[in-house]
Design an enzyme around this catalytic site. Structure first.
Site, PDB file in Angstrom:
ATOM      1  N   THR A 175       0.837  -1.190   0.000  1.00 49.66           N
ATOM      2  CA  THR A 175       0.000   0.000   0.000  1.00 49.66           C
ATOM      3  C   THR A 175       0.880   1.251   0.000  1.00 49.66           C
ATOM      4  OG1 THR A 175      -1.797  -1.099   1.104  1.00 49.66           O
ATOM      5  CG2 THR A 175      -1.561   1.230   1.579  1.00 49.66           C
ATOM      6  N   ARG A 203     -14.237  -6.970  -0.532  1.00 50.12           N
ATOM      7  CA  ARG A 203     -13.699  -6.711   0.814  1.00 50.12           C
ATOM      8  C   ARG A 203     -13.108  -5.304   0.809  1.00 50.12           C
ATOM      9  NH1 ARG A 203      -8.284  -5.068   2.386  1.00 50.12           N
ATOM     10  NH2 ARG A 203      -7.885  -5.782   4.492  1.00 50.12           N
ATOM     11  N   GLY A 205     -10.715  -2.611   2.998  1.00 49.35           N
ATOM     12  CA  GLY A 205      -9.765  -2.520   4.103  1.00 49.35           C
ATOM     13  C   GLY A 205      -9.817  -1.169   4.802  1.00 49.35           C
ATOM     14  N   ASP A 206      -8.732  -0.851   5.489  1.00 50.75           N
ATOM     15  CA  ASP A 206      -8.676   0.397   6.265  1.00 50.75           C
ATOM     16  C   ASP A 206      -8.353   1.616   5.412  1.00 50.75           C
ATOM     17  OD1 ASP A 206      -6.099  -0.847   5.864  1.00 50.75           O
ATOM     18  OD2 ASP A 206      -5.262   0.705   7.166  1.00 50.75           O
ATOM     19  N   THR A 226      -0.407   1.604   6.873  1.00 49.91           N
ATOM     20  CA  THR A 226      -0.271   0.409   6.041  1.00 49.91           C
ATOM     21  C   THR A 226      -0.129  -0.805   6.948  1.00 49.91           C
ATOM     22  OG1 THR A 226       1.140  -0.820   4.513  1.00 49.91           O
ATOM     23  CG2 THR A 226       2.226   0.884   5.818  1.00 49.91           C
ATOM     24  N   GLY A 227      -0.788  -1.886   6.579  1.00 48.29           N
ATOM     25  CA  GLY A 227      -0.706  -3.094   7.397  1.00 48.29           C
ATOM     26  C   GLY A 227      -1.986  -3.900   7.280  1.00 48.29           C
ATOM     27  N   GLY A 229      -5.356  -4.547   7.357  1.00 47.41           N
ATOM     28  CA  GLY A 229      -6.444  -3.571   7.371  1.00 47.41           C
ATOM     29  C   GLY A 229      -7.516  -3.815   8.411  1.00 47.41           C
TER      30      GLY A 229
HETATM   31  N1  ASP Z   1      -3.910  -1.869   4.727  1.00 51.69           N
HETATM   32  C1  ASP Z   1      -4.103  -2.502   3.444  1.00 51.69           C
HETATM   33  C2  ASP Z   1      -5.404  -3.278   3.461  1.00 51.69           C
HETATM   34  O1  ASP Z   1      -5.668  -3.974   4.433  1.00 51.69           O
HETATM   35  C3  ASP Z   1      -2.986  -3.425   3.067  1.00 51.69           C
HETATM   36  C4  ASP Z   1      -1.594  -2.861   3.111  1.00 51.69           C
HETATM   37  O2  ASP Z   1      -1.303  -1.941   3.868  1.00 51.69           O
HETATM   38  O3  ASP Z   1      -0.732  -3.331   2.351  1.00 51.69           O
HETATM   39  O4  ASP Z   1      -6.119  -3.238   2.510  1.00 51.69           O
END
Ligand code: ASP
Length: 308
Positions: A175, A203, A205-206, A226-227, A229
């Site tokens: 991300t 789906r 995410g965050d 990032t992480g 989500g």
């Molecule tokens: N946060 C992102 C998600 O869950 C993924 C990522 O940070 O790579 O969609």
């Protein structure tokens, strides 16, 4: 106020140092630096933080090295569905899109939502129609295809496993996001992603959730996460950094430390975030092995890093 500051990230995760060849590392760092240069040019010129974060994120979306725009991961149906958002700290205006396909720069579509609709978040086909109406650049499926991501997806397709793009040993992309303080003293944040490999159809995410993956408020800070989500949504991570500063009086550094190292880990919240406050302090922190990241201030010195 004459200082300004900008930070970018290209995802956090378990990045194996032994698999990072010098050539690979250079390619990521070059892309991060190009994003910083674009954003820095806007800020040095007296431009708005919102313009700077959008410009920086667009560079990272256009790079196949990162999981956003071109090079986005595949969902369980073998498609690319992208999420993005941005927020302006001066008036708390925000725009976001979720589950969009074929949009070249989802962050720019998020900005259109902010500026040309009464809404904050538009998803799926509605967002696609909105993109069409506002003449946002579209690309065919082939544009988003990346062989590496395809192979990554092939390993999980047909199972219930979904994963961070960069959570395997040799999978290390992610991300993207940016945060900025401009010369006017205004803050802004933006985040863009293809989400997680083999995620369920639609789906979300965050990253497009204001308060979870993105938040900006001139009273405190601007944050892009990032992480994992789902964990960042449950932790309301980006807003929590703001809340710790605004209500508890913590410094930016301390607020980020609490969220990244105390609040997220019990929720399986692998990842990290970048943040900037109204004085131009930058914090780039993560609770995993690495995060693609970079920052620049008014001195014009560009810094990029991957590992701690
Ligand atoms: N946060 C992102 C998600 O869950 C993924 C990522 O940070 O790579 O969609």
């Amino acid at each position: 106020m004459s200082t300004f500051a900008l930070a970018v990230h290209g995802g956090a995760g378990t990045i194996a140092r032994e698999l990072m060849t010098p050539a690979r590392e250079k390619a990521y760092r070059d892309a991060l630096e190009l994003a910083l240069r674009r954003g820095h040019a806007v800020l040095a010129d007296g431009g708005a933080a919102l313009d700077a974060v959008e410009a920086a994120v667009r560079v990272l979306e256009d790079s196949p090295h990162f999981n956003a725009g071109r090079g986005s991961v595949f969902n369980a149906d073998g498609q690319h569905e992208m999420d993005a958002s941005l927020m302006r700290g001066s008036d708390l205006r925000a725009g976001a899109v979720a589950g969009v396909q074929n949009v070249k720069n989802p962050v720019t579509l998020a900005r259109k939502v902010m500026e040309h609709s009464n809404h904050v978040l538009i998803s799926g086909l509605g967002a696609f129609e909105f993109a069409h109406k506002h003449k946002v650049e579209l690309e065919d499926d082939q544009y988003f295809f990346d062989q590496f991501r395809y192979e990554q997806w092939k390993e999980t397709v047909g199972t219930d496993v979904y994963k961070l793009d960069h959570s395997d040993k040799e999978k290390m992309f992610g991300t993207v996001g940016a945060v900025a303080l401009d010369r006017n003293g205004d803050l802004a944040a933006a985040t863009s992603t293809g989400g997680m490999t083999n995620k369920r159809w639609q789906r979300i995410g965050d990253s497009p959730i204001i308060g979870a993956g993105t938040y900006a408020n001139n009273a405190s800070c601007a944050v892009s996460c990032t992480g994992h989500g789902e964990s960042f949504i449950r932790a309301v991570a980006a807003h929590d950094v703001h809340a710790l500063m605004a209500y508890k009086g913590l410094s930016l550094e301390e607020a980020v430390r609490v969220v990244v190292h105390e609040k997220l880990p019990p929720l399986d919240g692998d990842g990290g975030l970048i943040a900037v406050d109204g004085a131009g302090h930058l914090v780039l922190d993560f609770n995993c092995t690495g995060m693609y990241r970079g920052h620049v201030g008014a001195d014009g010195v560009f810094h990029t890093a991957i590992f701690r």
